[in-house]
Design an enzyme around this catalytic site. Structure first.
Site, mmCIF file in Angstrom:
data_model
loop_
_atom_site.group_PDB
_atom_site.id
_atom_site.type_symbol
_atom_site.label_atom_id
_atom_site.label_comp_id
_atom_site.label_asym_id
_atom_site.label_seq_id
_atom_site.Cartn_x
_atom_site.Cartn_y
_atom_site.Cartn_z
ATOM 1 N N LYS A 126 -57.890 -65.610 72.185
ATOM 2 C CA LYS A 126 -58.046 -64.252 71.660
ATOM 3 C C LYS A 126 -57.865 -64.262 70.140
ATOM 4 C CE LYS A 126 -54.996 -60.975 71.321
ATOM 5 N NZ LYS A 126 -53.911 -60.044 71.572
ATOM 6 N N ASP A 144 -58.673 -58.698 74.960
ATOM 7 C CA ASP A 144 -57.290 -58.248 75.088
ATOM 8 C C ASP A 144 -57.233 -57.254 76.243
ATOM 9 O OD1 ASP A 144 -58.378 -55.906 74.164
ATOM 10 O OD2 ASP A 144 -57.149 -55.763 72.364
#
Ligand code: SF4
Length: 221
Positions: A126, A144
């Site tokens: 991420k 996310d």
């Protein structure tokens, strides 16, 4: 044509266009002045809000302006500075180790490939995708909690695994729209398609969304 008859690529294109129009400012909410500062801020943002991170980084970067400075910092000093972001011992350790890695292995520059980024302590996929998209303008899919929830409701993935979600979305969002799509979907998840009470009635992509996993009343089922 309703979304039922529409090819996924066309539906994704329309969703991207509409959400980008709804959220014209898609820059990260983290405040930073360099790739190094963004990298540190992204690591600190785990399990806390961007506002909390922004509250501590000015003092942190005033004291440690470059990777070389942070690389040789005393952990207890850094812990004090990042304390309010939570998990401060681990975070202090991670950002010192990350600074050391880019100082020693990359001549002080934040690297520009996924493989090199995920090898830096504290950086997951991420975080690496944020750096690739925002700093290097590379196609990035930033998974996310908001992104996972919204793309599931939009019927673009069934998975709860971030790596699978990233792969599935990469296959339907054109590379040159991936970063825009990621940022816009993230903002949409914070602003309208929230976990507890999605505002489907006012949603910009209502006619393109199967609202998967939601009841008529907008409750998760
Ligand atoms: S219609 Fe509802 S579920 Fe679909 S994206 Fe909009 S707010 Fe989320």
């Amino acid at each position: 044509m309703g979304y039922h008859d529409m090819p996924t690529t066309e539906r994704v294109k329309r969703i991207t266009d509409r959400l980008c129009a709804a959220y014209p400012d898609r820059r990260p909410l983290l405040v930073y002045r360099s790739p190094f500062e963004l990298m540190v801020s992204v690591i600190l943002s785990a399990q806390t809000t961007d506002a909390q991170v922004n509250a501590v980084t000015p003092a942190l970067f005033a004291r440690y302006p470059a990777p070389a400075n942070l690389a040789s910092a005393r952990p207890s000093d850094v812990e004090q500075l990042v304390h309010s972001t939570g998990f401060y011992r681990n975070k202090a350790k991670s950002i010192i180790a990350a600074a050391r890695a880019i100082h020693e292995r990359h001549a002080g520059r934040v690297p520009a490939t996924m493989d090199e980024l995920v090898a830096i302590p504290g950086m997951g996929r991420k975080s690496a995708n944020v750096i690739l998209g925002v700093v290097y303008n590379e196609p990035s899919i930033v998974v996310d909690t908001h992104f996972a929830r919204v793309t599931r409701r939009l019927g673009l993935t069934d998975s709860g695994n971030p790596v699978v979600i990233e792969r599935e979305l990469r296959s339907v969002v054109p590379p040159d729209r991936q970063t825009d799509f990621s940022m816009a979907v993230n903002l949409h998840g914070r602003a309208r398609c929230t976990a507890r009470s999605p505002d489907c009635a006012g949603c910009e992509v209502r006619d393109l969304c199967p609202r998967r996993g939601l009841s008529e009343q907008g409750v998760e089922v």
